[in-house]
Design a protein around this motif. Structure first.
Motif, mmCIF file in Angstrom:
data_model
loop_
_atom_site.group_PDB
_atom_site.id
_atom_site.type_symbol
_atom_site.label_atom_id
_atom_site.label_comp_id
_atom_site.label_asym_id
_atom_site.label_seq_id
_atom_site.Cartn_x
_atom_site.Cartn_y
_atom_site.Cartn_z
ATOM 1 N N PRO A 43 -88.126 1.092 -39.814
ATOM 2 C CA PRO A 43 -87.837 1.343 -38.392
ATOM 3 C C PRO A 43 -86.462 1.958 -38.208
ATOM 4 C CG PRO A 43 -88.716 -0.868 -38.716
ATOM 5 C CD PRO A 43 -88.403 -0.327 -40.074
ATOM 6 N N GLY A 100 -74.803 -8.798 -30.824
ATOM 7 C CA GLY A 100 -75.019 -8.829 -32.257
ATOM 8 C C GLY A 100 -76.468 -8.647 -32.650
ATOM 9 N N ALA A 101 -76.775 -7.444 -33.124
ATOM 10 C CA ALA A 101 -78.148 -7.167 -33.555
ATOM 11 C C ALA A 101 -78.514 -7.969 -34.791
ATOM 12 C CB ALA A 101 -78.329 -5.687 -33.817
ATOM 13 N N ALA A 102 -77.542 -8.617 -35.431
ATOM 14 C CA ALA A 102 -77.848 -9.396 -36.622
ATOM 15 C C ALA A 102 -78.562 -10.696 -36.288
ATOM 16 C CB ALA A 102 -76.576 -9.701 -37.423
ATOM 17 N N TYR A 103 -78.543 -11.101 -35.020
ATOM 18 C CA TYR A 103 -79.318 -12.274 -34.652
ATOM 19 C C TYR A 103 -80.805 -11.945 -34.749
ATOM 20 C CZ TYR A 103 -75.267 -14.852 -33.031
ATOM 21 O OH TYR A 103 -74.075 -15.513 -32.972
ATOM 22 N N PHE A 107 -90.252 -8.971 -33.077
ATOM 23 C CA PHE A 107 -90.874 -7.665 -32.894
ATOM 24 C C PHE A 107 -92.277 -7.780 -32.310
ATOM 25 C CE2 PHE A 107 -88.233 -4.394 -34.901
ATOM 26 C CZ PHE A 107 -87.265 -5.187 -35.505
ATOM 27 N N TYR B 32 -73.553 -10.328 -41.713
ATOM 28 C CA TYR B 32 -74.528 -11.254 -42.252
ATOM 29 C C TYR B 32 -75.616 -10.443 -42.975
ATOM 30 C CZ TYR B 32 -72.631 -15.147 -39.602
ATOM 31 O OH TYR B 32 -71.808 -16.123 -39.109
ATOM 32 N N THR B 34 -79.595 -10.159 -43.764
ATOM 33 C CA THR B 34 -80.857 -10.583 -43.171
ATOM 34 C C THR B 34 -82.009 -9.904 -43.878
ATOM 35 O OG1 THR B 34 -79.689 -10.651 -41.033
ATOM 36 C CG2 THR B 34 -82.093 -10.848 -40.988
ATOM 37 N N TYR B 36 -86.188 -9.072 -43.526
ATOM 38 C CA TYR B 36 -87.391 -9.022 -42.696
ATOM 39 C C TYR B 36 -88.590 -8.668 -43.586
ATOM 40 C CZ TYR B 36 -84.972 -9.164 -38.162
ATOM 41 O OH TYR B 36 -84.232 -9.546 -37.059
ATOM 42 N N GLN B 38 -92.620 -7.059 -43.374
ATOM 43 C CA GLN B 38 -93.516 -6.308 -42.509
ATOM 44 C C GLN B 38 -94.859 -6.099 -43.175
ATOM 45 O OE1 GLN B 38 -92.351 -2.293 -41.300
ATOM 46 N NE2 GLN B 38 -93.468 -2.518 -39.371
ATOM 47 N N PRO B 44 -91.931 -5.940 -37.924
ATOM 48 C CA PRO B 44 -91.222 -6.776 -38.894
ATOM 49 C C PRO B 44 -91.060 -8.206 -38.393
ATOM 50 C CG PRO B 44 -90.108 -4.663 -38.620
ATOM 51 C CD PRO B 44 -91.159 -4.739 -37.555
ATOM 52 N N PHE B 46 -88.708 -11.747 -39.084
ATOM 53 C CA PHE B 46 -87.512 -12.336 -39.679
ATOM 54 C C PHE B 46 -87.921 -13.364 -40.731
ATOM 55 C CE2 PHE B 46 -83.109 -13.848 -39.388
ATOM 56 C CZ PHE B 46 -83.209 -15.170 -39.783
ATOM 57 N N GLN B 49 -81.720 -15.465 -43.229
ATOM 58 C CA GLN B 49 -80.407 -14.854 -43.032
ATOM 59 C C GLN B 49 -79.341 -15.726 -43.681
ATOM 60 O OE1 GLN B 49 -78.183 -14.737 -39.059
ATOM 61 N NE2 GLN B 49 -78.820 -12.603 -39.255
ATOM 62 N N TYR B 87 -87.466 -5.821 -46.078
ATOM 63 C CA TYR B 87 -86.263 -5.060 -45.729
ATOM 64 C C TYR B 87 -85.030 -5.944 -45.814
ATOM 65 C CZ TYR B 87 -89.482 -1.659 -43.614
ATOM 66 O OH TYR B 87 -90.476 -0.742 -43.400
ATOM 67 N N GLY B 91 -75.481 -6.708 -40.968
ATOM 68 C CA GLY B 91 -74.966 -6.446 -39.643
ATOM 69 C C GLY B 91 -74.207 -7.651 -39.122
ATOM 70 N N ASP B 92 -73.393 -7.392 -38.085
ATOM 71 C CA ASP B 92 -72.588 -8.508 -37.577
ATOM 72 C C ASP B 92 -73.211 -9.111 -36.334
ATOM 73 O OD1 ASP B 92 -69.940 -6.489 -36.064
ATOM 74 O OD2 ASP B 92 -71.839 -7.165 -35.258
ATOM 75 N N ARG B 93 -72.631 -10.215 -35.909
ATOM 76 C CA ARG B 93 -73.115 -10.918 -34.731
ATOM 77 C C ARG B 93 -72.217 -10.717 -33.525
ATOM 78 N NH1 ARG B 93 -75.023 -16.951 -36.687
ATOM 79 N NH2 ARG B 93 -76.810 -16.330 -37.936
ATOM 80 N N ALA B 94 -71.162 -9.956 -33.733
ATOM 81 C CA ALA B 94 -70.150 -9.887 -32.691
ATOM 82 C C ALA B 94 -70.331 -8.715 -31.754
ATOM 83 C CB ALA B 94 -68.758 -9.826 -33.319
ATOM 84 N N MET B 99 -76.616 -2.167 -34.815
ATOM 85 C CA MET B 99 -76.005 -2.706 -36.016
ATOM 86 C C MET B 99 -77.045 -3.038 -37.069
ATOM 87 S SD MET B 99 -72.803 -2.626 -35.769
ATOM 88 C CE MET B 99 -71.612 -2.238 -34.492
ATOM 89 N N LEU B 100 -78.292 -2.685 -36.834
ATOM 90 C CA LEU B 100 -79.333 -2.917 -37.827
ATOM 91 C C LEU B 100 -79.907 -1.597 -38.316
ATOM 92 C CD1 LEU B 100 -81.607 -5.917 -36.792
ATOM 93 C CD2 LEU B 100 -79.784 -5.814 -38.488
ATOM 94 N N PHE B 102 -82.620 -0.318 -41.105
ATOM 95 C CA PHE B 102 -83.653 -0.892 -41.957
ATOM 96 C C PHE B 102 -83.772 -0.239 -43.324
ATOM 97 C CE2 PHE B 102 -86.210 -4.166 -39.893
ATOM 98 C CZ PHE B 102 -85.649 -4.180 -38.633
#
Lengths: 116, 112
Positions: A43, A100-103, A107, B32, B34, B36, B38, B44, B46, B49, B87, B91-94, B99-100, B102
């Motif tokens: 994606p 934060g897209a890391a959370y 989908f 972090y 992560t 996924y 699919q 996808p 999760f 993480q 995958y 990416g960060d959480r802030a 920030m992702l 694939f």
């Protein structure tokens, strides 16, 4: 509970037609993402909403692509004057996190768009 | 954005443990890792993480060495239903937004 739903699941459009793809995120999820997935690829990010605000649209490939989330829940991705290169699966994801897209993102099943 | 590299494909047999390694040499302090999964015709999902050392849940384990430049997803005793694309992302959480990334993922084929 209910997950992310997308409609239609399949859409065939003739080149030049406009299409609208709908995403119903998980209730209460603040963040909503749209991705485009070409056959055999991962994606690719298109755009991001935090509630009704579109905070990032850097991935939209052209000005023919437009997304909205007017009330902070349902979102629509619109593609005007479709071209064959728009053929792909369009995925919607939602997240409870505000930043934060890391959370964890949840989908939907995607909408497969075929432009003939 | 930290770029990840993972094998394009892997084969395994039912009942075996599968380890998929991902390299992310440019991982940032706040990133972090992560994973996924699919399946065909699905979005996808999760899996797991982590930030450092080891994380385990009911599905998988994630091993992250001290330098965090790589990570290994471990699937114990795979079954045919584990055939999917996996995958690895960082990416960060802030921060909000894109920030992702694939990448192409690893296609795991589990054989009987």
């Amino acid at each position: 509970g209910a997950g992310v739903s997308q409609s239609p699941r399949y859409k065939v459009a003739k080149r030049g037609q406009d299409v609208a793809l709908r995403c119903d995120p998980i209730s209460g999820h603040v963040s909503l993402f749209w991705y485009q997935q070409a056959l055999g690829q991962g994606p690719e990010f298109l755009t991001y909403f935090q509630n009704e605000a579109q905070l990032d649209k850097s991935g939209l490939p052209s000005d023919r692509f437009f997304a909205e989330r007017p009330e902070g829940s349902v979102s629509t991705l619109k593609i005007q004057r479709t071209q064959q290169e728009d053929s792909a699966v369009y995925l919607c994801a939602s997240s409870l996190a505000r930043t934060g897209a890391a959370y964890e993102q949840y989908f939907g099943p995607g909408t497969r768009l075929t432009v003939t | 954005l930290a770029k990840t590299t993972q094998p394009i494909s892997m084969d395994s047999y039912e009942g075996q443990e599968v380890n998929i390694t991902c390299s992310h040499n440019n991982i940032a302090t706040n990133d972090y890792i992560t994973w996924y999964q699919q399946f065909p015709s699905q979005g996808p999902r999760f899996i797991i993480q982590g930030y450092k050392t080891k994380v385990t849940n009911e599905v998988a384990s994630l091993f992250i060495p001290a330098d965090r430049k790589s990570s290994t997803l471990s699937l114990p005793r795979v079954s045919l239903s584990d055939t999917a694309v996996y995958y690895c992302l960082v990416g960060d959480r802030a921060h909000t937004g894109n920030m992702l990334t694939f990448g192409g993922g690893t296609r795991l084929m589990v054989k009987p």
